[in-house]
Motif scaffolding. Structure first.
Motif, PDB file in Angstrom:
ATOM      1  N   MET A   1      28.520  39.988  48.872  1.00 36.42           N
ATOM      2  CA  MET A   1      27.354  39.093  49.120  1.00 36.42           C
ATOM      3  C   MET A   1      27.810  37.616  48.924  1.00 36.42           C
ATOM      4  O   MET A   1      28.768  37.118  48.584  1.00 36.42           O
ATOM      5  N   THR A   2      27.119  36.683  50.039  1.00 34.24           N
ATOM      6  CA  THR A   2      27.639  35.377  50.094  1.00 34.24           C
ATOM      7  C   THR A   2      26.868  34.598  48.953  1.00 34.24           C
ATOM      8  O   THR A   2      25.822  34.866  48.803  1.00 34.24           O
ATOM      9  N   ASP A   3      27.435  33.266  48.819  1.00 34.06           N
ATOM     10  CA  ASP A   3      26.659  32.401  47.877  1.00 34.06           C
ATOM     11  C   ASP A   3      25.608  31.725  48.618  1.00 34.06           C
ATOM     12  O   ASP A   3      24.761  31.024  47.952  1.00 34.06           O
ATOM     13  N   HIS A   4      25.851  31.327  49.841  1.00 28.70           N
ATOM     14  CA  HIS A   4      24.667  30.734  50.489  1.00 28.70           C
ATOM     15  C   HIS A   4      23.573  31.380  50.985  1.00 28.70           C
ATOM     16  O   HIS A   4      23.603  32.559  51.070  1.00 28.70           O
ATOM     17  N   ALA A   5      22.433  30.757  51.397  1.00 24.82           N
ATOM     18  CA  ALA A   5      21.358  31.032  51.876  1.00 24.82           C
ATOM     19  C   ALA A   5      21.561  32.273  52.794  1.00 24.82           C
ATOM     20  O   ALA A   5      22.194  31.669  53.855  1.00 24.82           O
ATOM     21  N   PRO A   6      20.881  33.474  53.101  1.00 22.85           N
ATOM     22  CA  PRO A   6      20.979  33.931  54.346  1.00 22.85           C
ATOM     23  C   PRO A   6      20.268  33.544  55.308  1.00 22.85           C
ATOM     24  O   PRO A   6      19.089  32.844  54.906  1.00 22.85           O
ATOM     25  N   ALA A   7      20.670  34.085  56.535  1.00 26.55           N
ATOM     26  CA  ALA A   7      19.765  33.663  57.615  1.00 26.55           C
ATOM     27  C   ALA A   7      18.499  34.354  57.657  1.00 26.55           C
ATOM     28  O   ALA A   7      18.249  35.196  56.949  1.00 26.55           O
ATOM     29  N   LEU A   8      17.397  33.885  58.507  1.00 25.30           N
ATOM     30  CA  LEU A   8      16.163  34.396  58.482  1.00 25.30           C
ATOM     31  C   LEU A   8      15.813  34.776  60.120  1.00 25.30           C
ATOM     32  O   LEU A   8      16.340  34.187  60.754  1.00 25.30           O
ATOM     33  N   PRO A   9      14.757  35.772  59.938  1.00 23.33           N
ATOM     34  CA  PRO A   9      14.293  36.237  61.192  1.00 23.33           C
ATOM     35  C   PRO A   9      13.574  34.872  62.027  1.00 23.33           C
ATOM     36  O   PRO A   9      13.090  33.930  61.325  1.00 23.33           O
ATOM     37  N   ASP A 207      23.910  38.068  63.028  1.00 23.99           N
ATOM     38  CA  ASP A 207      24.695  37.182  62.143  1.00 23.99           C
ATOM     39  C   ASP A 207      24.027  36.641  61.138  1.00 23.99           C
ATOM     40  O   ASP A 207      22.943  36.100  61.288  1.00 23.99           O
ATOM     41  N   GLY A 208      24.629  36.355  60.095  1.00 25.53           N
ATOM     42  CA  GLY A 208      24.116  35.721  59.017  1.00 25.53           C
ATOM     43  C   GLY A 208      23.197  36.479  57.953  1.00 25.53           C
ATOM     44  O   GLY A 208      22.972  36.020  56.887  1.00 25.53           O
ATOM     45  N   TRP A 209      23.096  37.717  58.337  1.00 27.25           N
ATOM     46  CA  TRP A 209      22.254  38.597  57.211  1.00 27.25           C
ATOM     47  C   TRP A 209      22.987  39.027  56.101  1.00 27.25           C
ATOM     48  O   TRP A 209      24.403  39.079  56.268  1.00 27.25           O
ATOM     49  N   PRO A 210      22.629  39.005  54.998  1.00 32.01           N
ATOM     50  CA  PRO A 210      23.281  39.338  53.790  1.00 32.01           C
ATOM     51  C   PRO A 210      23.944  40.616  53.874  1.00 32.01           C
ATOM     52  O   PRO A 210      23.220  41.618  54.337  1.00 32.01           O
ATOM     53  N   ARG A 211      25.078  40.793  53.478  1.00 33.72           N
ATOM     54  CA  ARG A 211      25.542  42.189  53.222  1.00 33.72           C
ATOM     55  C   ARG A 211      26.965  42.110  52.371  1.00 33.72           C
ATOM     56  O   ARG A 211      27.565  41.299  52.113  1.00 33.72           O
ATOM     57  N   SER A 212      27.037  43.410  51.770  1.00 33.83           N
ATOM     58  CA  SER A 212      28.071  43.640  50.876  1.00 33.83           C
ATOM     59  C   SER A 212      29.392  43.988  51.413  1.00 33.83           C
ATOM     60  O   SER A 212      29.429  44.518  52.704  1.00 33.83           O
ATOM     61  N   GLU A 213      30.429  44.014  50.917  1.00 37.94           N
ATOM     62  CA  GLU A 213      31.757  44.507  51.752  1.00 37.94           C
ATOM     63  C   GLU A 213      31.738  46.066  51.482  1.00 37.94           C
ATOM     64  O   GLU A 213      32.800  46.211  51.894  1.00 37.94           O
ATOM     65  N   GLU A 214      31.071  46.662  50.449  1.00 35.87           N
ATOM     66  CA  GLU A 214      31.388  47.855  50.364  1.00 35.87           C
ATOM     67  C   GLU A 214      30.340  48.430  51.311  1.00 35.87           C
ATOM     68  O   GLU A 214      29.330  48.343  51.577  1.00 35.87           O
ATOM     69  N   TYR A 215      31.073  49.892  51.740  1.00 33.34           N
ATOM     70  CA  TYR A 215      30.549  50.769  52.740  1.00 33.34           C
ATOM     71  C   TYR A 215      29.176  51.135  52.139  1.00 33.34           C
ATOM     72  O   TYR A 215      28.027  51.034  52.783  1.00 33.34           O
ATOM     73  N   ILE A 216      29.131  51.999  50.797  1.00 34.23           N
ATOM     74  CA  ILE A 216      27.938  52.091  50.240  1.00 34.23           C
ATOM     75  C   ILE A 216      27.842  51.562  49.021  1.00 34.23           C
ATOM     76  O   ILE A 216      28.632  51.778  48.190  1.00 34.23           O
TER      77      ILE A 216
END
Length: 241
Positions: A1-9, A207-216
């Motif tokens: 997860m990134t520290d900055h605010a995620p992008a929005l729709p 682009d900019g959506w929150p995501r983990s580096e883990e596959y699951i």
């Protein structure tokens, strides 16, 4: 997860929002109908007989596969992976995720279906793991008959298997593994309804959506996620008795 605010729709008005949702709804309805068609095909599969006397281990010692039906006509058996000699923190995060979803069994029972876990590890040790997590589904060790129960399949993986009983005879009607076991899950299904989804790297997201580096992402700080509230509530994760 990134520290900055995620992008929005993008923001739009109600009419434009409903118009886009109506377009998606066509695909959602098609997906539902295809799922119904697949389920109908599943009900028409042939079946293969399994030795009803294959031995399991339950709370009172040896029982049979037939016993695990608890007198009902059908049995859904989840084959829980087990890492021999590992503490609770090192047990399968995927199977822990699946087990944590299964709570109320009365709806299954009302359709003459028993749900049970057939663990791929020793009974006493694995049963303590179940108790630590506060689960109460029927639990057996499949170790005495594992190779025959999963004949032709890879032992040591999660499996979900459907059985049908005809008197004292038992038949296997369907099975799945890997992501197929998501059929027991509700958390991921609910995540899929949200703007950010599961937040895992394999998902196709803007682009900019929150995501983990883990596959699951089923663990946190070195443990399956459901462990933490149980530990915080004072429950012991000692599997040695």
């Amino acid at each position: 997860m990134t520290d900055h605010a995620p992008a929005l729709p993008p923001v739009t008005d109600r009419a434009a929002f409903e118009a886009e949702l109506d377009k998606l709804r066509v695909r959602e309805k098609a997906h539902t109908r295809e799922g119904d068609a697949i389920a109908a095909a599943r009900r028409r599969l042939p079946m293969v007989e399994v030795d009803a006397g294959l031995e399991l281990t339950g709370p009172d010692g040896p029982v049979t596969l037939l016993d695990a039906f608890e007198g009902r006509r059908q049995l859904l058996a989840y084959y829980f992976m087990w890492h021999h000699g590992h503490p609770a923190a090192g047990q399968c995060e995927g199977c822990t995720w699946c087990g944590s979803q299964v709570r109320e069994l009365s709806y299954l029972h009302s359709r003459d279906i028993t749900y049970a876990v057939l663990c791929q590890g020793p009974y006493e040790e694995s049963r303590r793991y179940r108790d630590f997590l506060g689960w109460d589904m029927p639990w057996y060790s499949a170790v005495p008959s594992l190779d025959r129960l999963l004949t032709g399949r890879r032992v040591g993986m999660m499996h979900l298997v459907s059985y049908l009983r005809d008197g004292d005879r038992v038949f296997e009607t369907w099975w799945t593994t890997n992501r197929g076991v998501e059929s027991v899950d509700n958390s991921y299904r609910l995540m899929d309804l949200t703007a950010y989804g599961r937040q895992e790297p394999w998902e196709e997201s803007p682009d900019g959506w929150p995501r983990s580096e883990e596959y699951i992402r089923l663990s946190h700080n070195g443990r399956p996620i459901p462990h933490w509230p149980r530990l915080e509530a004072g429950h012991s994760d000692d599997l040695t008795g």
